[in-house]
Design a protein around this motif. Structure first.
Motif, PDB file in Angstrom:
ATOM      1  N   LEU A   6     -15.630  13.331  16.471  1.00  0.00           N
ATOM      2  CA  LEU A   6     -15.846  11.871  16.647  1.00  0.00           C
ATOM      3  C   LEU A   6     -15.745  11.454  18.283  1.00  0.00           C
ATOM      4  O   LEU A   6     -14.357  10.740  18.689  1.00  0.00           O
ATOM      5  N   PHE A   7     -16.401  10.688  18.806  1.00  0.00           N
ATOM      6  CA  PHE A   7     -16.153  10.082  20.272  1.00  0.00           C
ATOM      7  C   PHE A   7     -15.467   8.839  19.762  1.00  0.00           C
ATOM      8  O   PHE A   7     -16.333   7.653  20.125  1.00  0.00           O
ATOM      9  N   THR A  66     -11.621  11.709  20.069  1.00  0.00           N
ATOM     10  CA  THR A  66     -11.964  11.687  21.612  1.00  0.00           C
ATOM     11  C   THR A  66     -12.161  10.588  21.794  1.00  0.00           C
ATOM     12  O   THR A  66     -12.555   9.535  22.078  1.00  0.00           O
ATOM     13  N   VAL A  67     -10.652  10.542  22.740  1.00  0.00           N
ATOM     14  CA  VAL A  67     -10.419   9.238  23.362  1.00  0.00           C
ATOM     15  C   VAL A  67     -10.746   8.744  24.596  1.00  0.00           C
ATOM     16  O   VAL A  67     -10.879   9.348  25.840  1.00  0.00           O
ATOM     17  N   ARG A 115      -0.429   6.982  24.798  1.00  0.00           N
ATOM     18  CA  ARG A 115      -0.087   7.233  23.785  1.00  0.00           C
ATOM     19  C   ARG A 115      -1.025   7.322  22.596  1.00  0.00           C
ATOM     20  O   ARG A 115      -0.613   7.956  21.098  1.00  0.00           O
ATOM     21  N   ALA A 116      -1.958   7.317  22.969  1.00  0.00           N
ATOM     22  CA  ALA A 116      -3.589   8.052  22.051  1.00  0.00           C
ATOM     23  C   ALA A 116      -3.457   9.372  22.117  1.00  0.00           C
ATOM     24  O   ALA A 116      -3.704  10.550  20.805  1.00  0.00           O
ATOM     25  N   ILE A 117      -3.275   9.526  23.417  1.00  0.00           N
ATOM     26  CA  ILE A 117      -3.619  11.151  23.447  1.00  0.00           C
ATOM     27  C   ILE A 117      -1.876  11.902  23.273  1.00  0.00           C
ATOM     28  O   ILE A 117      -2.615  12.706  22.968  1.00  0.00           O
ATOM     29  N   TYR A 127      -7.063  15.274  20.313  1.00  0.00           N
ATOM     30  CA  TYR A 127      -7.610  16.982  20.802  1.00  0.00           C
ATOM     31  C   TYR A 127      -8.684  16.610  21.471  1.00  0.00           C
ATOM     32  O   TYR A 127      -9.511  18.146  22.493  1.00  0.00           O
ATOM     33  N   SER A 128      -9.431  15.246  22.059  1.00  0.00           N
ATOM     34  CA  SER A 128      -9.880  15.869  22.976  1.00  0.00           C
ATOM     35  C   SER A 128     -10.182  14.795  23.881  1.00  0.00           C
ATOM     36  O   SER A 128      -9.750  13.197  23.161  1.00  0.00           O
TER      37      SER A 128
END
Length: 781
Positions: A177-178, A223-224, A259-261, A267-268
């Motif tokens: 998901l984006f 997907t950040v 932080r999120a990645i 993963y993306s």
């Protein structure tokens, strides 16, 4: 006698078979290392990469689309379209269409089966859709918008939401998901404020982290987006250039992404449309490679946004557009670290084989990009379970369940912010006769990134429906005006309804559109590519509020919006003012829960409210030397009271970041630190006592801010570094402890090195960025 051409073809065929390629196109790689689920991921990546042709590799780096083999109007299956898509765009495909769930599920299953059974290497695809506040398919649970649920200051609830969204997506075989956004709402004219988690890097990082953990805990890739520095465009205009330096990028924009990645293990990543300091994000080697991969160690993949690659030519004028210079685009984007090209453009990466053959593009660049995506696929377990979807008759227990609907209501209610409550008009008495008024009263104001016509779902609850369900008195309704019109012909009926009631509840605000209507040229005041020059109410909405207030009846104004609204007179004149950023499908019930006191409001603003658009920017963490204030004003009778900063206004916020009232009252006392001295490697704990002095149980968001007393460069005047939402029962005291890593107190020094400078830091604890109740000083050596 065989010709040399025939012999060469025969030898090439033997080579393909040896590498796992079958001359009939069937998967013939049984026993290969990459198929061994017990082998290390890196060994599997290396083995599979060694077996791939340049065409195989290129196909992994361009996005396909389910509409190439499933007619999104009739559901007719096009086998030749499937074959053609997978020849060139096999790595991932998009499915975000307003079609029945079964169409998506069946179309995904067919595609994955084709890839596994009818291609030489059997590489499964990532299946993609949108999901910033719910899986983009009919009858999936719709949660409140990101700007809203960030106001909950409740990462645990957000993680639960992420898990629900993952479950619903995976039920149909969708594994990517984006979402989420780690962009910041630093420019309020920008139309996509509603998609962000607000203005603050720390809060945004924590909410994005929790979303990623929830989603990927359910085996769906996050997907950040949009990497990085995207949401502060010139003039507030979507995709416009962003001005800033390296230090601002590292201090403000990158921390929530990291932080999120990195911390959450996304993963993306999706790169962004804009340029930062003159360099397009999609071709920025410094951010995509030097920082993301070199400094942070990120090992997965980055995709462009839809049509973003073409912008290098037509928007940025870095190459010719008619005809488009696809080779130049590829050479800008791919070596910079943008691994995959999304659809919506010219599919410029199709030039990869030619560029490699000519020597312009090193094959190692291609291999690196492909390996990053394969690594994510192996980590997700796609090779072992390419289609995790449920059978068509088994999806009901997984999608739009009573539990997920209840979560949507809870998160929504906990996100609502009470801005004003003059004379404690709220909570409403159930027996009161209520006039519900306004264009947002009987309307599902869901915001953008929801599926087409989802505002008409029969399970939605509008504010009018929610109030009627909660009330034991008489509830009347008068719309008063349209949201897009100056027409005041409906005012008399609205005034009459208010005069006949005990209390009037008036709902006004902004509105967006669903993912199909958004691009049809229909009116809206927020959303992607819908930017504004004013933060005032549009058309007749402001005069409607005034007309109802002038009846003399207690008037509760509810803003339903995707961004702050600047109408200070409403703050002063209404009996109460409530902010409900774009709600969930249960928005009406959530609002009624708060209005009637079933839920004590606990939301805190994730974004500051300005007095006027001309006072932007208004974020709280401005650099030292900012916000000198010698305000002026215009009084209610029109008298001009002149100041200097500003002449007739103020640079201070109307409502600051972290602000929000409650039906309870909280007293803070005894702020202390576990140690008043520390080194850079230490973690200290800040503690405070919070007492509920009211007769009503309530939740309070305890916020921790840090002030660097003396620094070698100019730093933010204060920064949020921790928060905790706690339940404090009536008359009780709760001890609240928040950990603080000293490493987080650093700055990017004059040489652009991250350092923790020795010196004093004031640790403030309080109820908002302005309402700081107590402090202690930490000496860092």
């Amino acid at each position: 006698m065989l010709s040399l051409k025939t012999i060469a073809a025969f030898l090439a065929g033997l080579s393909l078979v040896a590498a796992g390629h079958s001359p009939n196109g069937k998967n013939n790689a049984a026993g290969a290392v990459y198929k061994n689920s017990n082998a290390p991921v890196e060994a599997r990546v290396s083995d599979l990469l060694s077996r791939m042709t340049i065409e195989d590799k290129t196909a992994q780096l361009m996005q396909g689309d389910i509409s190439n083999w499933i007619n999104t109007t009739t559901n007719a299956f096009n086998y030749s379209g499937l074959v053609a898509n997978m020849e060139t765009k096999a790595g991932q495909f998009y499915v975000g269409y307003p079609v029945p769930q079964s169409w998506i599920s069946a179309g995904v299953k067919r595609a994955q089966e084709y890839l596994m059974q009818n291609t030489t290497l059997g590489i499964p695809a990532l299946v993609q859709s949108e999901g910033i506040h719910g899986f983009l398919i009919g009858n999936a649970t719709i949660f409140n918008s990101p700007i809203a649920y960030a106001c909950s200051f409740d990462p645990d609830l957000v993680q639960e939401m992420g898990a629900v969204i993952a479950q619903e997506a995976l039920a149909l075989g969708v594994n990517q998901l984006f979402a989420p956004l780690a962009d910041l709402a630093r420019e309020l004219r920008y139309g996509r404020v509603e998609e962000t988690f607000g203005e603050d890097p720390y809060l945004t990082g924590e909410i994005a982290y929790s979303y990623v953990k929830g989603l990927q805990g359910g085996k769906v890739s996050a997907t950040v987006k949009h990497f990085v520095g995207f949401s502060n465009p010139e003039q507030g205009i979507n995709t416009g250039p962003v001005h800033g330096g390296e230090r601002e990028m590292r201090t403000t924009w990158m921390p929530p992404f990291k932080r999120a990645i990195i911390d959450a293990g996304a993963y993306s990543i999706m790169s962004a449309y804009h340029s930062y300091d003159g360099v397009p994000a999609i071709a920025n080697h410094h951010t995509l490679t030097d920082v993301l991969r070199g400094e942070w160690g990120y090992k997965y993949w980055v995709t462009s946004d839809a049509g973003a690659t073409d912008r290098l030519c037509w928007a940025f004028k870095m190459c010719t557009y008619t005809p488009i210079d696809s080779e130049k685009i590829t050479m800008y984007a791919l070596p910079a670290g943008n691994d995959v090209e999304m659809g919506g453009g010219s599919f410029n990466f199709k030039t990869i084989p030619k560029l490699v053959e000519s020597g312009k593009l090193d094959i190692s660049v291609v291999d690196t990009a492909v390996a990053r995506q394969l690594r994510a696929k192996f980590e997700l377990g796609l090779f072992e379970n390419p289609f995790p979807g449920a059978p068509a008759n088994k999806t009901a227990p997984l999608i739009h369940t009573p539990k997920s609907v209840q979560l949507a209501r809870q998160l929504d209610a906990d996100s609502i912010v009470l801005l004003e409550n003059h004379n404690t008009v709220l909570p409403l008495k159930q027996s009161a006769n209520i006039a519900v008024i306004g264009p947002m009263a009987d309307f599902m104001n869901l915001g953008d990134y929801v599926v087409y016509r989802s505002q008409y779902n029969p399970t939605n609850v509008t504010p009018l429906q929610g109030i009627r369900a909660a009330s034991k008195g008489t509830v009347t309704f008068a719309q008063g005006c349209e949201r897009w019109s100056n027409d005041q012909s409906g005012f008399p009926a609205a005034v009459a309804a208010a005069e006949a009631a005990d209390v009037a509840v008036v709902l006004v605000g902004t509105w967006s559109r669903d993912q199909q209507e958004l691009w049809q040229g229909l009116n809206a005041t927020t959303g992607e590519h819908v930017d504004v020059a004013s933060l005032n109410l549009v058309g007749a909405m402001g005069p409607l509020v005034q007309a109802i207030i002038e009846t003399g009846k207690p008037t509760v104004v509810v803003y339903q919006s995707g961004k702050p609204i600047s109408e200070p007179w409403i703050s002063n004149s209404s009996a109460a003012l409530v902010q409900q950023f774009y709600p969930s499908e249960q928005g009406g019930n959530a609002l009624a829960d708060v209005l009637y006191g079933t839920v004590n409001p606990s939301g805190k603003l994730s974004v500051s409210f300005p007095y006027d658009v001309g006072t932007l920017p208004i974020y709280y963490d401005y650099l030292n030397s900012g916000r000198y204030t010698d305000p002026g004003s215009i009084s209610a009778n029109g008298t001009l009271n002149f100041g200097h900063q500003y002449v007739l206004d103020t640079p201070q916020p109307l409502y600051e970041f972290g602000y929000g009232k409650s039906y309870s009252t909280f007293i803070y006392s005894d702020v202390s630190l576990s140690s008043t001295t520390a080194s850079a490697i230490d973690t200290i704990t800040a503690s405070v006592s919070v007492t509920n002095t009211s007769p009503v149980d309530g939740k309070e968001v305890v916020q921790l801010y840090v002030q660097d007393v003396l620094s070698s460069i100019v730093v933010p005047n204060q920064q949020l570094k921790g928060f905790k939402k706690v339940l404090v029962k009536a008359g009780k005291t709760v001890e609240v402890a928040i950990d603080l890593k000293v490493q987080s107190l650093g700055l990017w020094d004059i040489n652009m090195k991250y350092v923790i400078e020795p010196g004093d830091f004031v640790i403030w604890m309080g109820s908002s960025s302005k309402d700081l109740r107590g402090s202690a000083t930490l000496a860092v050596s």
